[in-house]
Write a protein that holds these residues in place. Structure first.
Motif, short mmCIF file in Angstrom:
data_model
loop_
_atom_site.label_atom_id
_atom_site.label_comp_id
_atom_site.label_asym_id
_atom_site.label_seq_id
_atom_site.Cartn_x
_atom_site.Cartn_y
_atom_site.Cartn_z
N ASN A 120 0.84 -1.21 0.00
CA ASN A 120 0.00 0.00 0.00
C ASN A 120 0.87 1.26 0.00
OD1 ASN A 120 -2.32 -1.50 0.03
ND2 ASN A 120 -2.76 -1.21 2.21
N GLN A 121 1.92 1.23 0.83
CA GLN A 121 2.82 2.38 0.88
C GLN A 121 3.50 2.60 -0.47
OE1 GLN A 121 6.41 1.83 3.11
NE2 GLN A 121 6.80 4.01 3.35
N LEU A 122 3.97 1.51 -1.09
CA LEU A 122 4.64 1.63 -2.39
C LEU A 122 3.70 2.19 -3.45
CD1 LEU A 122 6.57 -1.78 -2.34
CD2 LEU A 122 7.61 0.49 -2.30
N SER A 164 2.68 5.00 -7.31
CA SER A 164 1.56 4.80 -8.23
C SER A 164 1.91 3.77 -9.32
CB SER A 164 1.16 6.15 -8.82
OG SER A 164 -0.12 6.06 -9.42
N THR A 165 1.74 4.13 -10.58
CA THR A 165 1.87 3.14 -11.66
C THR A 165 3.30 2.65 -11.86
OG1 THR A 165 2.05 5.01 -13.21
CG2 THR A 165 -0.12 4.01 -12.93
N LEU A 166 4.28 3.29 -11.23
CA LEU A 166 5.68 2.84 -11.34
C LEU A 166 5.88 1.44 -10.77
CD1 LEU A 166 7.65 6.10 -10.40
CD2 LEU A 166 7.33 5.13 -12.69
N VAL A 167 4.97 1.02 -9.86
CA VAL A 167 5.14 -0.30 -9.24
C VAL A 167 4.30 -1.36 -9.94
CG1 VAL A 167 5.70 0.63 -6.96
CG2 VAL A 167 3.33 0.17 -7.52
N ARG A 168 3.77 -1.05 -11.17
CA ARG A 168 2.90 -2.00 -11.86
C ARG A 168 3.59 -3.36 -12.05
NH1 ARG A 168 -1.33 -0.59 -14.89
NH2 ARG A 168 -0.45 1.49 -15.27
N ASP A 169 4.82 -3.36 -12.54
CA ASP A 169 5.51 -4.63 -12.82
C ASP A 169 5.70 -5.44 -11.54
OD1 ASP A 169 5.61 -3.87 -15.43
OD2 ASP A 169 7.71 -3.20 -15.39
N ASP A 178 -4.96 3.76 -10.49
CA ASP A 178 -4.84 3.40 -11.91
C ASP A 178 -4.05 2.12 -12.13
OD1 ASP A 178 -6.24 5.74 -12.70
OD2 ASP A 178 -4.42 6.91 -12.47
N LEU A 179 -4.26 1.18 -11.24
CA LEU A 179 -3.55 -0.09 -11.37
C LEU A 179 -4.51 -1.28 -11.50
CD1 LEU A 179 -0.79 0.57 -8.69
CD2 LEU A 179 -0.35 0.13 -11.11
N SER A 180 -5.74 -1.00 -11.90
CA SER A 180 -6.73 -2.09 -11.99
C SER A 180 -6.34 -3.11 -13.05
CB SER A 180 -8.12 -1.53 -12.28
OG SER A 180 -8.13 -0.84 -13.52
#
Length: 985
Positions: free
Chosen positions: A754-756, A761-766, A820-822
């Protein structure tokens, strides 16, 4: 002894020698006797002839019960018989020419007899038995036995009926009023005359009887004509009894009690003031200086304080200038003695020192300037406060060692002092200069006479100075007049011989911290502050409680002064070298785990100091390296030797590693993300190296939960400190943290994600796409037992942990959706869990007992609809999602769950949830158009047709508030229409 007497004796037996079966038979036998028609005559006969107190008590108790329960059904003859018999017993008269022995019995039997008489009075006075009191008076000439019985009767009447100190029914209040009115009209003057005659006659020969009479009279003063007591005969007699030496002390105290009753009697303020003035109360002032523990002094103290309360009350209520002047004169006369009483005598429980003094101080607020005598009174009030807040020396060792007695006494005093410090604040507002001078003198006195023997005086003086600081605004403290400067300087430069005492050391440090706003503006004080916290008065105090608190307060001071401490960094680090060495030394076995908390605060303070950009890069690097390098080396050595350690060594090493992680974590708090990533990346590199070392702990000790928790906490800290440069370390960290799947560990893991997400935001998608399938599999497996949050097993620790995991999961899903990570839910490896996620969210949005959680789930659905559903009717991004939303979510969540009567529109949180449900309908219409509308209306609006039309109209409009208001009224209408039954499902 007949069977009745035997049965009564057995039923009263408490020795345990009687067989329980036999005792039960005796109780039942006695109960049957009570129900016989001849019970009254039987009881009176026993009372005349039997000397067994158990039998006497049982008979009186039985008579009282019969009168209470059966009075209305008794014959006139029976009532007359009872009345005459009971009255004869009380008056020492014979019954059928035979003397009754009841008045020779113990006090509790005579009290019971008086209660029986009061029960008769309840039913018969004044309409039936109008002469009961008048008839009793002639018998008083028989002497002390009958006088005592008459007093018991009047006391019982007060206890059982008249006194408002006990809860009464409406009927009892009415009867009490009737009895009092009749007594006032008929016999009160004669009773008062009898009291006067008895006290006058027996004062020297039988003072105990006089005490009984006066204690009885005191109860009646509040409601009889005050003129019967306040006259030229009775008041002089009472004061004579109080003032004459040689009389029985209890008699003098009883007389004082009667005068207090006179003083306390409710009446018009002007009349009361005249009465108080006429008493010349100063006559008794000298008596309080006698033996402070005696009954007489306690009674006189209560009289004086009660008198002062009444004078103060009069001063507020009178409305003429003359009366106000008189009331102030009387107050000025009595206050010095009141102050003496407060400091030297045992106080009456009914008298509140704080309440009285607060009331007096409040009268001063109306004066533009204080007179000399009022200034004197303020000083005396401050002296009372100081006396009252002082600890009792008898608890000194208990408080210093913090044993159970000490803990209880400290808690009691903390609570007791609250009101006194409120009073101090009020005094400080009325007379600020007097208050400050008093506190200065108190501190000076404590300093000059300071020794190990006056611990309590020093602690009280410091507590007053601390409380003074609480009354001052930040601005006033920053400006700081001459007196404040003197106070703080004296405080900082003083070394008390009793500084080793825990309470003194603590309040000393707390007081310095309280005045930090002044010190901020007066930097010349900083060396003195540092000395106080860094020497044996603070962090190096021998008492662990003091050193821990000193460490915390020092950290707060560093936070406040920060850049002003740059010139002192070398001095501070030098002074803290031994504390730091407890962590950086390789001599692990000598370290005490108890130091971990104060160590954390010390390292945080050091971090705040050396983490400033005011410190040069070179020095900053040296400082940080000198701390991080030995700490990391210890961790590395422990990790290398982990397999060779025996269980005892391993336990000690793990405890040491925990302390090291805590210390490093605290140290890092002083370094900002900007400094370590932009302006001084070399510092950031040192923290990255440290993170790399600490992550090895998860590999070597994967199952040690306390260590995992500490490392996880450090990762949280590094996310904030290193920013995006922490990314290369995350895969390894997350992999190790995911190795354990216990609910508690999973909660911590989700909080990190949650913190990340919130930070990057979207930088942690991978990263998220990589770990999400594993998380989903484990969490859904774990929470299967608590999908329905209303399960009955909520008392077990395991279920509580699972519920906490479930709650954290909802937050996690909400954070993903709203950042925006759905798309993570739709990744190839995550799609297997999509149905489970949707079903969980649906069930929760409809049924979860926590409204806030339901709201979060509805918000997730709204975001998913926006992300996954296009307005056009082309190919679906998520096949089947649109039909699930229209056919299942809309109907179940937006309609059926709201129709349920458990959905309370009167609750604020529920209204917020309702707003989200209405917004969801708006979003569904915008995305699905008539596909949603036709299905929703057909399912939800059975009749009439105009309801559906109005709903469609509101939904298509742009006023969301109007839609919400209409939909609420629609739901309430449907509830009534269906009578609470959702038959149209």
């Amino acid at each position: 002894m007949d069977d009745v007497e035997k049965a009564i004796l057995i039923s009263f037996d408490e020795s345990g020698a009687i067989d329980s079966e036999l005792k039960l038979q005796a109780v039942n036998f006695c109960q049957k006797i009570k129900e016989t028609p001849s019970i009254c005559s039987l009881c009176i006969e026993k009372l005349c002839f039997c000397k067994l107190v158990q039998v006497q008590f049982w008979c009186l108790q039985a008579l009282q019960e019969v009168i209470r329960v059966k009075y209305g059904s008794m014959s006139l003859e029976e009532k007359n018989f009872i009345r005459k018999s009971i009255f004869s017993m009380a008056c020492l008269e014979g019954i059928n020419d035979k003397m009754c022995v009841v008045l020779d019995s113990p006090a509790f039997i005579k009290n019971k007899l008086s209660q029986v008489l009061v029960t008769l009075i309840y039913f018969e006075y004044p309409l039936i038995w109008s002469s009961v009191f008048v008839d009793f008076l002639p018998h008083l000439s028989k002497g002390a036995v009958v006088i005592d019985m008459f007093s018991r009767l009047l006391n019982a009447l007060d206890d059982e009926l008249v006194s408002m100190d006990y809860p009464r029914t409406a009927e009892e209040v009415a009867v009490a009023g009737r009895v009092k009115d009749a007594m006032r009209n008929q016999c009160v003057p004669q009773i008062v005359r009898a009291w006067y005659d008895i006290v006058s006659m027996y004062r020297n020969t039988d003072p105990e009887t006089c005490v009984t009479v006066l204690d009885c009279m005191r109860r009646y003063v509040s409601w009889i004509d005050i003129g019967l007591i306040v006259n030229d005969a009775f008041i002089p007699l009472l004061f004579e009894l109080i003032l004459v030496d040689g009389l029985l002390e209890q008699l003098r105290a009883a007389a004082a009690g009667c005068v207090l009753a006179v003083v306390s009697k409710r009446m018009d303020a002007h009349s009361k003031l005249s009465l108080l003035k006429s008493l010349q109360i100063s006559r008794v002032f000298g008596l309080v200086s006698d033996d402070n523990d005696s009954d007489l002094v306690s009674a006189i103290a209560a009289l004086i304080t009660g008198y002062a309360v009444e004078v103060l009350e009069c001063s507020k209520r009178v409305n003429t200038e003359d009366a106000k002047v008189i009331s102030m004169e009387l107050l000025d006369e009595v206050l010095p003695t009141v102050f003496y009483v407060m400091q030297n005598c045992e106080m009456d429980a009914a008298f509140s020192i704080v309440q009285f003094l607060s009331g007096y101080v409040a009268t001063m607020k109306t004066h533009s300037s204080l007179q000399e005598n009022q200034m004197l009174h303020i000083s005396q009030i401050l002296e009372v406060i100081r006396t009252q807040i002082r600890y009792d020396p008898m608890y000194r060792n208990n408080l210093d060692m913090v044993d159970m007695i000490g803990v209880e006494e400290e808690s009691r005093m903390l609570e007791f002092r609250k009101d006194l410090f409120v009073l101090l604040r009020n005094v400080g507002r009325v007379a600020p200069e007097v208050t400050r001078i008093f506190i200065r003198n108190s501190l000076a006195s404590a300093i000059s006479s300071s020794s190990d023997k006056n611990v309590e005086e020093v602690e009280a003086a410091l507590s007053l100075l601390y409380a003074l600081g609480e009354t001052m605004s930040d601005e006033a403290m920053r400006v700081g007049n001459g007196l404040l400067s003197e106070l703080v300087t004296n405080l900082l430069s003083t070394r008390f011989p009793c500084h080793s005492n825990r309470l003194v050391a603590l309040v000393y440090l707390e007081t310095i911290e309280r005045y930090m706003k002044f010190i901020q503006e007066n930097v010349q004080c900083i060396p003195l502050v540092l000395a106080a916290f860094l020497d044996e008065r603070g962090i190096h105090h021998p008492n662990i409680y003091v050193s821990c608190r000193a460490s915390y307060l020092f950290m707060r001071i560093v936070k406040l002064l920060k850049s002003k401490l740059v010139p002192f960094i070398e001095t501070i680090l030098q002074s803290l070298q031994d504390v730091v060495a407890r962590f950086t030394s390789m001599n692990l076995a000598s370290r005490e785990p108890a130091g971990s908390e104060d160590g954390a605060y010390v390292f945080e303070a050091i971090g705040l100091l050396i983490g400033m950009e005011d410190v040069s890069l070179e020095k900053q690097s040296d400082y940080l390296s000198s701390l991080l390098t030995p700490l990391c080396q210890q961790v590395e050595v422990t990790l290398m030797n982990a397999k060779a350690l025996n269980p005892d060594e391993s336990s000690l090493q793990l405890a040491n590693i925990q302390q090291i992680i805590v210390a490093i974590n605290a140290l890092s708090k002083g370094f900002s993300e900007r400094l370590v990533t932009s302006s001084r990346p070399a510092i950031g590199h040192m923290f990255k190296q440290t993170l790399d070392v600490l992550l090895q702990i998860l590999v070597v000790f994967p199952k040690v939960e306390p260590l995992r928790t500490k490392v996880l906490s450090f990762i949280h800290r590094m996310v904030d400190t290193l920013g995006a440069s922490v990314f290369p370390y995350l895969p390894k960290a997350l992999e190790q943290l995911l190795a354990e799947s216990e609910p508690k560990e999973m909660v911590g893991f989700l909080l990190l994600l949650n913190q990340l997400i919130c930070k990057f935001s979207t930088l942690v998608r991978d990263i998220l796409e990589e770990v999400f399938p594993t998380i989903a599999g484990r969490v859904f497996s774990a929470i299967q037992r608590v999908v329905d949050s209303s399960v009955t097993e909520t008392n077990t620790e395991e279920i509580r942990e699972l519920q906490e995991l479930q709650k954290t999961l909802y937050t996690f899903l909400h954070v993903i959706a709203t950042h925006d990570l759905s798309s993570v839910f739709l990744s190839p490896r995550s799609r297997d869990y999509l149905t489970s996620i949707m079903q969980l969210l649906l069930h929760t949005s409809c049924h979860h007992k926590d409204i806030v959680t339901r709201k979060a789930c509805v918000q997730i659905f709204i975001k998913l609809i926006k992300d996954w559903c296009a307005k056009s009717s082309g190919e679906e991004k998520v096949p089947g999602f649109k039909s699930f939303i229209i056919e299942t979510f809309a109907t179940n969540c937006c309609l059926y769950s709201v129709l349920d009567k458990s959905f309370e529109f009167g609750d604020a949180n529920t209204l917020v949830l309702f707003g989200e449900i209405v917004l969801a309908q708006k979003v569904m219409y915008e995305k699905f158009g008539d596909d949603f509308l036709v299905h929703f209306v057909s399912k939800g609006f059975p009749s009439p047709q105009n309801l559906a039309e109005q709903y469609c109209q509101k939904l298509k409009g742009n006023d969301i508030k109007a839609l919400r208001s209409y939909y609420q009224s629609l739901i309430e209408h449907l509830r009534v229409q269906q009578n609470g039954s959702l038959v149209f499902r």
